[in-house]
Design a protein around this motif. Structure first.
Motif, PDB file in Angstrom:
ATOM      1  N   ALA A  69     -26.073   8.721 132.503  1.00 25.35           N
ATOM      2  CA  ALA A  69     -24.892   7.868 133.129  1.00 25.35           C
ATOM      3  C   ALA A  69     -23.656   8.819 133.209  1.00 25.35           C
ATOM      4  N   VAL A  70     -23.050   9.157 132.060  1.00 23.58           N
ATOM      5  CA  VAL A  70     -21.965  10.042 131.950  1.00 23.58           C
ATOM      6  C   VAL A  70     -21.877  11.147 133.174  1.00 23.58           C
ATOM      7  N   LEU A  71     -23.142  11.914 133.218  1.00 25.26           N
ATOM      8  CA  LEU A  71     -23.259  12.817 134.342  1.00 25.26           C
ATOM      9  C   LEU A  71     -22.873  12.371 135.522  1.00 25.26           C
ATOM     10  N   ALA A  72     -23.589  11.127 135.781  1.00 23.77           N
ATOM     11  CA  ALA A  72     -23.592  10.486 137.223  1.00 23.77           C
ATOM     12  C   ALA A  72     -21.926  10.277 137.430  1.00 23.77           C
ATOM     13  N   ALA A  73     -21.334   9.735 136.377  1.00 23.93           N
ATOM     14  CA  ALA A  73     -19.752   9.131 136.366  1.00 23.93           C
ATOM     15  C   ALA A  73     -18.994  10.505 136.536  1.00 23.93           C
ATOM     16  N   LEU A 124     -28.457   3.202 139.779  1.00 28.83           N
ATOM     17  CA  LEU A 124     -29.474   3.765 140.725  1.00 28.83           C
ATOM     18  C   LEU A 124     -29.469   3.367 142.225  1.00 28.83           C
ATOM     19  N   THR A 125     -28.550   2.283 142.313  1.00 30.10           N
ATOM     20  CA  THR A 125     -28.445   1.812 143.629  1.00 30.10           C
ATOM     21  C   THR A 125     -27.106   2.151 144.234  1.00 30.10           C
ATOM     22  N   LEU A 126     -26.096   2.349 143.642  1.00 29.25           N
ATOM     23  CA  LEU A 126     -24.776   2.446 144.387  1.00 29.25           C
ATOM     24  C   LEU A 126     -24.361   3.805 144.891  1.00 29.25           C
ATOM     25  N   TYR A 127     -25.239   4.759 144.847  1.00 28.17           N
ATOM     26  CA  TYR A 127     -25.122   6.050 145.291  1.00 28.17           C
ATOM     27  C   TYR A 127     -25.802   6.122 146.442  1.00 28.17           C
ATOM     28  N   PRO A 128     -25.122   7.008 147.421  1.00 22.08           N
ATOM     29  CA  PRO A 128     -25.639   7.091 148.825  1.00 22.08           C
ATOM     30  C   PRO A 128     -26.966   8.033 148.814  1.00 22.08           C
ATOM     31  N   ALA A 129     -27.860   7.735 149.752  1.00 22.67           N
ATOM     32  CA  ALA A 129     -29.173   8.250 149.781  1.00 22.67           C
ATOM     33  C   ALA A 129     -29.204  10.057 149.874  1.00 22.67           C
ATOM     34  N   ALA A 130     -28.116  10.418 150.465  1.00 23.61           N
ATOM     35  CA  ALA A 130     -27.903  11.897 150.642  1.00 23.61           C
ATOM     36  C   ALA A 130     -27.989  12.446 149.284  1.00 23.61           C
ATOM     37  N   ALA A 131     -27.177  11.796 148.133  1.00 21.05           N
ATOM     38  CA  ALA A 131     -26.970  12.595 146.898  1.00 21.05           C
ATOM     39  C   ALA A 131     -28.340  12.373 146.190  1.00 21.05           C
ATOM     40  N   ARG A 132     -29.503  11.913 146.693  1.00 23.58           N
ATOM     41  CA  ARG A 132     -30.531  11.426 146.089  1.00 23.58           C
ATOM     42  C   ARG A 132     -31.589  12.792 146.238  1.00 23.58           C
ATOM     43  N   GLN A 133     -31.510  13.268 147.601  1.00 26.90           N
ATOM     44  CA  GLN A 133     -32.351  14.091 148.160  1.00 26.90           C
ATOM     45  C   GLN A 133     -32.452  15.194 147.265  1.00 26.90           C
ATOM     46  N   GLY A 134     -31.332  15.676 146.402  1.00 28.25           N
ATOM     47  CA  GLY A 134     -31.475  17.105 145.989  1.00 28.25           C
ATOM     48  C   GLY A 134     -31.297  18.439 146.735  1.00 28.25           C
ATOM     49  N   ASP A 135     -30.633  18.092 148.020  1.00 25.12           N
ATOM     50  CA  ASP A 135     -30.462  19.042 148.749  1.00 25.12           C
ATOM     51  C   ASP A 135     -28.940  19.534 148.783  1.00 25.12           C
TER      52      ASP A 135
END
Length: 157
Positions: A69-73, A124-135
């Motif tokens: 969570a800290v890394l995400a922040a 898990l849900t507040l971040y946009p889908a682009a950041a979840r792709q790992g690209d």
């Protein structure tokens, strides 16, 4: 801004929960050892050490979730695949414990567990889908795929 706030708040709450759970397991382990309690003939020393180990394991898992969570922040990006799996496992665990807590402990424990569950789900849900792709976290454009068989024309004028 809200995403960072939620992730930071979740990290603080998870660290506090880890500390409380480790303390509870230390008290339970000492009580088991001091009272020489056994269930169905189990060795009290084994039960005491298993209680300590379970407290350490749960505390480490919650601290890992807090670190994610800290890394995400700090990055203002969604956790990677491993991080998402860990946070989903934590969310499911809190949901199941919340259901059990209603009957065993009471509504206050249920409310606390549901607060933590909500924070985990928000991470898990507040971040946009682009950041979840790992690209690389770059934005993904919403362009429709090309039609499968050439150009489509409307049927009505």
């Amino acid at each position: 801004m809200v995403r960072r706030l939620v992730a930071g708040l979740a990290a603080i709450v998870l660290v506090a929960e880890a500390a409380v759970l480790v303390l509870v397991h230390i008290v339970l382990g000492r009580t088991t050892a001091n009272q020489s309690m056994s269930i169905a003939g189990s060795d009290p020393d084994v039960m005491s050490k298993a209680t300590y180990a379970m407290g350490a394991g749960m505390g480490a898992f919650l601290l890992l979730c807090a670190a994610l969570a800290v890394l995400a922040a700090l990055r203002d990006r969604s956790p990677g695949r491993f991080g998402r799996v860990v946070l989903i496992a934590a969310a499911v665990t809190h949901a199941v414990l919340g259901m059990l807590a209603v009957g065993l402990v009471g509504w206050a424990a249920f409310a606390g567990l549901m607060l933590i569950l909500c924070l985990l789900v928000l991470i898990l849900t507040l971040y946009p889908a682009a950041a979840r792709q790992g690209d690389g976290g770059g934005p993904v454009e919403d362009t429709p795929p090309p039609p499968p068989f050439g150009e489509l024309k409307p049927t009505s004028p």
